[in-house]
Every structure is written in structure tokens, then in C-alpha cells.
Motif scaffolding. Structure first.
Motif, PDB file in Angstrom:
ATOM      1  N   PRO A 113      89.825  34.210  57.029  1.00 14.57           N
ATOM      2  CA  PRO A 113      90.646  33.357  57.173  1.00 14.57           C
ATOM      3  C   PRO A 113      90.704  32.243  55.898  1.00 14.57           C
ATOM      4  CG  PRO A 113      89.611  33.591  59.030  1.00 14.57           C
ATOM      5  CD  PRO A 113      88.815  34.376  58.041  1.00 14.57           C
TER       6      PRO A 113
ATOM      7  N   GLU B 159      94.336  31.978  53.964  1.00 14.05           N
ATOM      8  CA  GLU B 159      95.125  30.841  53.905  1.00 14.05           C
ATOM      9  C   GLU B 159      95.459  30.330  52.452  1.00 14.05           C
ATOM     10  OE1 GLU B 159      92.494  28.158  56.030  1.00 14.05           O
ATOM     11  OE2 GLU B 159      93.193  29.139  58.097  1.00 14.05           O
TER      12      GLU B 159
ATOM     13  N   SER C 287      90.778  42.267  64.087  1.00  6.68           N
ATOM     14  CA  SER C 287      91.670  41.002  63.878  1.00  6.68           C
ATOM     15  C   SER C 287      93.117  41.761  63.461  1.00  6.68           C
ATOM     16  CB  SER C 287      91.197  40.495  62.453  1.00  6.68           C
ATOM     17  OG  SER C 287      90.178  40.254  62.367  1.00  6.68           O
TER      18      SER C 287
ATOM     19  N   ARG D 202      91.861  36.127  65.148  1.00  8.56           N
ATOM     20  CA  ARG D 202      90.861  36.063  64.093  1.00  8.56           C
ATOM     21  C   ARG D 202      89.522  36.490  64.652  1.00  8.56           C
ATOM     22  NH1 ARG D 202      91.920  30.567  60.796  1.00  8.56           N
ATOM     23  NH2 ARG D 202      93.536  31.558  59.674  1.00  8.56           N
TER      24      ARG D 202
ATOM     25  N   GLU E 105      98.197  37.242  57.105  1.00  6.35           N
ATOM     26  CA  GLU E 105      97.653  37.109  58.078  1.00  6.35           C
ATOM     27  C   GLU E 105      98.489  37.087  59.492  1.00  6.35           C
ATOM     28  OE1 GLU E 105      95.152  33.810  58.964  1.00  6.35           O
ATOM     29  OE2 GLU E 105      93.690  35.025  60.095  1.00  6.35           O
TER      30      GLU E 105
ATOM     31  N   ALA F 275      97.771  36.305  63.295  1.00  7.53           N
ATOM     32  CA  ALA F 275      96.540  35.876  64.097  1.00  7.53           C
ATOM     33  C   ALA F 275      97.517  35.176  65.277  1.00  7.53           C
ATOM     34  CB  ALA F 275      95.599  35.010  63.393  1.00  7.53           C
TER      35      ALA F 275
ATOM     36  N   ASP G 213      95.686  35.102  69.044  1.00  5.62           N
ATOM     37  CA  ASP G 213      94.707  34.095  69.148  1.00  5.62           C
ATOM     38  C   ASP G 213      94.123  34.129  70.273  1.00  5.62           C
ATOM     39  OD1 ASP G 213      92.904  32.185  68.311  1.00  5.62           O
ATOM     40  OD2 ASP G 213      94.207  30.422  69.166  1.00  5.62           O
TER      41      ASP G 213
END
Lengths: 425, 425
Positions: B110, B114, B208, B214, B327, B329, B332
């Protein structure tokens, strides 16, 4: 992001179902709401596997692809026309297109790719080869930094089912075909599958992508499986091999050889374990080595999965104001005629049971420049048989050898000729 | 398009070789000349497998990733630091990054994603899982319109080689490990492979992507193969099964279960035929059904092939002024603790040879809510053994059952406990 779907048969109805059921996931994955704008069908009131929301069905496909509010067009009608005209119109009207139409791509792909290029739109077609199996994207993208040298594919489920049945039960071709028809794996008129037309279209598409060279279905040497006998399959079993209908595309001296034919492959080869109606594509490349991609090669839902995967990519591209890589034909390699293609033969010959037969047969091979890998003598008297497996030679040399064998006095009959693939040359 | 390569070991040297050798093809496929800007190494004069052009080697990796003329950075150093700092610096300096670093991605993905997002740059990592096998791109893109329900992977070549050897020769773990070490398939300290750390990192990455959630290596339940005995492997063979170290990620009531452990799978399962050090990833999804991706899971050239594939995509994106999907995600989902994970157990128990033993053992299973699928009695007297295969139950129920069995007077020893995967529940 508004989607028009052309065709609502077994694939189209599953595309519509997934679009409706997975709307939230599709939104999260593309970054925009993906909405169904319309579904073009031949008859509004035909029975179908999905409840299309009222008002979305239309018989005016040409009007639908031209509609201003449509962003993406999914073509799952199949066949050459009207699919070609509709795809071209969609591109000209600025839509991005996803299609599963192998026949059209293999016959006239360049026209479509050029229209996509001219109009700066995406044309994606993962579903056209091997149904749900992601194979085009890996060839186009994952292996883009490598040098693919060979693609061996089991890309037709009907013929794989028939050959697998012949192998497991000892059945003949006709018996296995009937069972395939009863179970819905083969159509009433099985010609397109059994004679290799379907596999040849896919071979052309795979070869184009693997070797960055335009290849059409007409360039593909094609032999089907209707001549494969229970004796061929048994003979393969004796060699610890299995008969598969292979789509083969390979580089040979920087030229591209593309062909579809039944072949014996060793049981230890990963493709040998592809059973029933499954498909698999085996890829050899310089750096990656040997890869295989396996899965269901047909069916409404699997094919729809591949269509939806493309749809998400195309939608993302559109939102980002970009497009994926278009046709890649820069290498423009020579296509190798079948006669120059290098392969190996398995030949079974009924012979007179007398001294010197083996020497005479071996001489026939040698005279045509074909080296013998193994020869096996079987039976005695009226059942005397020689089974020869050659080393690699050109198809022209090998077929000339077989023709010469047929002329020999000591040869009663050449009972089986089949190519051997997937082993050492 | 200028590329900096960080690391010049077995993968890095192959990346450099391919960049140099395939320069013309790479140019045709990306649309720009892809040039090597520099190669960061620890020691300039170390021996290596490729002739790096003079002047391109540097020990200043931090300086290289910050250089204005560098567009793309390939990180093939491995490990957490300095790889993480270099990748973050590259992204902050506006470079796109391709990495093969599974350990870093699984520990701290992550942070990297990010940074890529913030700097609007690509971060691609196909080579981090299963070497040359294109599996991340199919999960991210080809199946983006489908719903993946389970991923079963053989993602560690060392352990597959050892287990395959134990299966084919009857060898014990230590003997098979020694052979793997002699042949270069296992390292002198084999802990990372044998205890499942390597597979757990890959399982986290696969989970993932498959479930848009994640998952880090710390979330993965991990058991290695050092406790697998020749008797376990023989017991699997009796059930027409084979023992494999599996990385498993699956959806269960919309939660994600991720684990790595040895398991028995039926020989008819496509993963069972993955031999030697090969890898394969088997994917089940709602629409596509069952897919498998097979190939070499490690090695310099195969891993470099995957790196180069990413490099072409990233270069194309950069030329088009866009980037690939970052990414994902959004879902969740909750991570399921191992105790709630649903699985099946194979349990071999040495028991006293007297009436009522089977009933007592069956009662122990029933008392914990575990249903028995099959039970087999073997041997007599001092060799009396029961082999039980359960139906699906939670891991907590199953391990409580085994604990209870160990307390029973009639049980001399629980000799083997192994999970069973890849069949019907």
C-alpha cells in the motif's frame, strides 16, 4: 459509459446478465457507471436466457451503433455480415468495440484494425480465441518484451472432446462424434469444428499476435480429424502419446508457419492432459520458456467473462482519453508454405513379411532426405506392419516419402500417416 | 525512453541482455526507442552474466533513480531496503516503476501504491508472482468483468520440486531437499521456500488482486512442508492424490481467506500434473469457470521476460500520457481468521485393534460437528490404523477434533494430519 450489445444468443445473454448483475463492481473497476444502452436482436419476442430490461431490445442494430449516447459496442452476433458492417459503423461513429468474432477477424481483421486506427478507437477481441482463457492479452502485453517462437493450441473443444473420447474408450470417430452431438458438444452439422475451420481462424489470430505479422484464415494449412481412426489413436497409445487437433504457429528461419492438423503428442506434454472439451494454449518463448494457459474454450458465460474483461479495459481507456495498443504487424514476416514447414511423421505401413522389407522402407525414407528416429516391426505374415517415426524434415520431403512408399511392391497399404509434435526434433 | 535498472544479479543481468538484444523489437512495440540509462550495482567489478556497456554501471542507485533523463526504473534488487526507498524516490521523481519484489509488495504494497497514485505514475509487478507466468495481468484485466471466487497456486518451485521428488521416488523430505540443493533448486538455507514464506508473500499479492482487498504477508496463515513425511505422500497416493504446497485465496461469505499449507489434491486436478520446479495458478471464477496458468516460476530469463512485458506496457502508457489501473482495494473485504476457514482434513490414526474403535473415532468427529466422508481401516494388531477424510468444516472444528483424538485411550498416535483441497466439499 453506455454499452450497446449486438446479439443476444448464448454469449450475448450472458454479457447482458453480467452487465446488470455486476454493475457495482464494474463501476468500481472502471471508474464510471457502465450502463446497458440497448440490445440488438433479430426478433424482439424470441425466447432468451436473460430478462433484458423493457425498452432496451431493438431490431435496429445499425441505428443502435450510431446512437450518440452509446460509448461502447459489444458484437456477439458472429459471422461475417452484418457483423463487419456494424463494427465498421460503430468505429466510424466513434465507439470503442469489443468482439468475440473469430471468423470475421481471421478473414478480414486488417480492415477492422485500420478502421479502429483511423478513428482512434479500441478494438478488443480476447473472447475470439479460446473463450474465457486469457491468451491474447498475455501475447500482446505480458510477452511484449520477449520473443515468442511457437504457439501450440488446443483451441476447439468439440474436436478435443471427440479425440479424448476415442483415446479413453477406444471408440471410432463416428461413434465419438455421435456422443459429442448427444451431449451438446458438437453441432448437427459439425463441419466447422471437425474439419478444422474454427481452429484455423483461431490459429490465424494467434499467429498474427505472436509474430507481429498479418495472417488470415486462408493462410492456414488445415486438416480436420474426420480421417483419424481408432487405429491411429491406438498407435499413438503404443508410443505413450495421444492424438490432439493442434493449431500451430511457429517461427522457422524468421518465417511464420501456421497450420491446423491432428498430431500425436507425448503423454508427458502439458497439452496431453487437456481433457474433454477444455482448451489450452502452450506458448514457447525465448526468455519465458514454456507457458500454458488452460480453461473452458467456449460456452456463453466463459466467453462473456472474456468480453467483460475487455469491456473494462476499453472503458478505462476511454475515460482516460487513451487507447490500447492497436494492431502490431510491424515484423511483416514471410509465411512459410506447408511444403517448407518442418515436422515429423508417424507412418504405419502394412508390408509383405519377407526379408529386406525394413531395408527397402528405410531406403525410401533416406532417398527423400528423411532420417528415421524409430522403427517398430509388428505382426507376422498377413499382419506384418512397420511403424516408422521420422526425425524432423520438411512436409514436402515427408509427403514425397509417403507417396513413394505407396508405390512400392512390398507395401500393401500405408494405413496411417500422422504428424508428431511436442517432442524433440 | 530511458531505463534505469537497479540490481544486476540473475534477473537484472537478463533484463539488461533483453533490453540490448531486443532493442529493435521493443522500439516497434512501444513506439519509442528504449535505451539503457544505467545499471546500479553494489560492486562495479563483480563478475556478471552480461556485458553491460561501459560507463553504464554505477554504485549510486539513489542518484540514478533521481536523474532527469531517466523515465523508467526497473527494481530487481529484492528485499525490503534499499529497494523500498529507491522505488519511492523513483516515483517521487516522476519515474514509472517495474519491480519483481514480492517480499516488499507483500509487506508494504500500500505504501508503494499510494506513492504511485500520488505521483500519477505506473507501478507494475507481474514478475513478483510466479516468474514468467502472466497471472497478475489476467487477474487485473482479463477477469475484471468477472467475479473470482478462488485462487489455488503452486507458486514456489523449490517446494514443488521436493514434493514431486517425494511422490515419484518415495524419498523422505530431507533426502529430497538435499537433491534439490545439489541441483540448484534449493538454497543452502532453504527456510524462505521450505517454510512457505515465499509462497505466503505471493498469496498475499494474489489475494489482493483477486478480491480487491488489501492483504499483506502477515495476514496469511502459513505452514511449510518440512513436516511432510514419506508416509503422508504414500497415504495421498493411496487416495489417488498428490501432496502440493498450495497458496490459497478464496471468498467465503464475502470474506477473504488466505493461507499457505501442504494439501492433498486429486491426481485428476490440473494442478496435480505440475511437475518439478514448475509453477501454476488455478483460478475459479463465476463466469469463466476454471482457468489455469502454467510455466516456469523462477529463473533469471523467465523473470526478466515478465519484467520486460511490464516495461513495454509502462513505456506505452508514458508515451500516451496515461497510466494503467492502480491499486484496486475498493471491496475492502474482511479477512477470515484461519479458525473460520473452511477446509477438509485427512487424518491417519494409529489405534488399538479392538471392537468399537471406529465408533469411538466417528463419535469424536461428530462431537465437533465434523462429518466424515470416508474412513478406511488398515493393518491389524499393533499396525491397526484408521484413515479418515472429513467433509468440509471450519479449521477450528477440525483441529479441535484432532486434539480430542490425541486424548483418547484407544488412539496410540495421530500420525498424519493434512488438509484436502481441489475436490468436492
Amino acid at each position: 459509459m453506455k454499452v450497446a450489445v449486438l446479439g443476444c444468443g448464448s454469449v450475448g445473454s450472458q454479457v447482458v446478465r453480467l452487465l446488470l448483475e455486476q454493475a457495482d463492481d464494474l463501476e468500481a473497476r472502471t471508474g464510471a457507471r457502465v450502463e446497458l444502452a440497448g440490445v440488438a436482436v433479430r426478433r424482439i419476442d424470441a425466447p432468451r436466457d436473460v430478462d433484458v430490461p423493457p425498452g432496451l431490445l431493438t431490431t435496429d442494430a445499425a441505428g443502435l451503433v450510431a446512437r450518440d449516447d452509446v460509448d461502447l459496442v459489444v458484437e456477439v452476433i458472429g459471422g461475417i455480415e452484418p457483423a463487419r458492417a456494424l463494427i465498421l459503423s460503430a468505429l466510424e461513429h466513434g465507439k470503442s468495440v469489443v468482439t468475440a468474432n473469430k471468423a470475421l477477424l481471421a478473414e478480414d481483421g486488417p480492415t477492422l484494425f485500420e478502421a479502429a486506427d483511423k478513428n482512434e478507437r479500441d478494438l478488443y477481441y480476447e473472447a475470439a480465441v479460446a473463450g474465457a482463457i486469457p491468451i491474447l492479452r498475455p501475447l500482446r502485453e505480458s510477452l511484449a518484451g520477449d520473443r515468442v517462437t511457437r504457439v501450440l493450441g488446443i483451441v476447439n473443444g468439440t474436436t478435443n472432446f471427440i479425440l479424448d473420447k476415442m483415446d479413453s474408450s477406444g471408440a471410432g470417430f463416428n461413434e465419438a462424434l455421435e456422443e459429442a452431438q448427444e451431449l451438446g458438444y458438437a453441432e448437427a452439422d459439425p463441419t466447422a469444428d471437425v474439419e478444422g475451420f474454427d481452429a484455423a481462424a483461431k490459429a490465424a489470430i494467434l499467429a498474427s499476435l505472436a509474430f507481429h505479422t498479418r495472417v488470415t484464415a486462408a493462410d492456414v494449412h488445415r486438416e480436420g480429424i474426420s480421417e483419424v481412426t481408432a487405429a491411429d489413436v491406438a498407435s499413438a497409445r503404443d508410443m505413450d502419446s495421444v492424438v490432439k487437433l493442434l493449431a500451430i504457429a511457429e517461427l522457422r528461419d524468421d518465417a511464420v508457419a501456421v497450420r491446423v492438423h491432428p498430431a500425436m503428442i507425448p503423454r508427458s506434454h502439458p497439452l496431453a492432459s487437456v481433457r474433454e472439451a477444455y482448451n489450452a494454449v502452450f506458448v514457447e518463448s525465448e526468455a519465458a520458456g514454456q507457458l500454458m494457459f488452460y480453461g473452458p474454450g467456449a460456452g456463453g458465460a466463459p466467453t462473456a467473462s472474456a468480453v467483460l474483461g475487455d469491456l473494462v479495459t476499453v472503458a478505462r481507456n476511454r475515460l482516460a482519453g487513451t487507447r490500447g495498443a492497436g494492431e502490431s504487424a510491424y515484423a511483416d514476416r514471410r509465411l512459410l508454405p506447408m511444403g517448407e514447414t518442418v515436422t515429423r511423421y508417424h507412418v504405419a505401413i502394412d508390408v509383405d513379411d519377407r526379408a529386406g522389407v525394413l531395408a527397402a522402407v528405410a531406403t525410401a525414407f533416406a532417398d527423400h532426405g528423411v532420417s528415421i528416429q524409430t522403427v517398430r516391426q509388428e505382426g507376422r505374415g498377413a499382419d506384418a506392419q512397420l511403424v516408422v517415426v521420422s526425425h524432423a524434415a520438411t512436409d514436402a520431403q515427408l509427403s514425397a516419402t509417403v507417396a513413394a512408399l505407396r508405390e512400392m511392391d512390398i507395401v500393401r497399404e500405408v494405413t496411417s500417416v500422422m504428424r508428431v509434435e511436442g517432442g524433440e526434433e
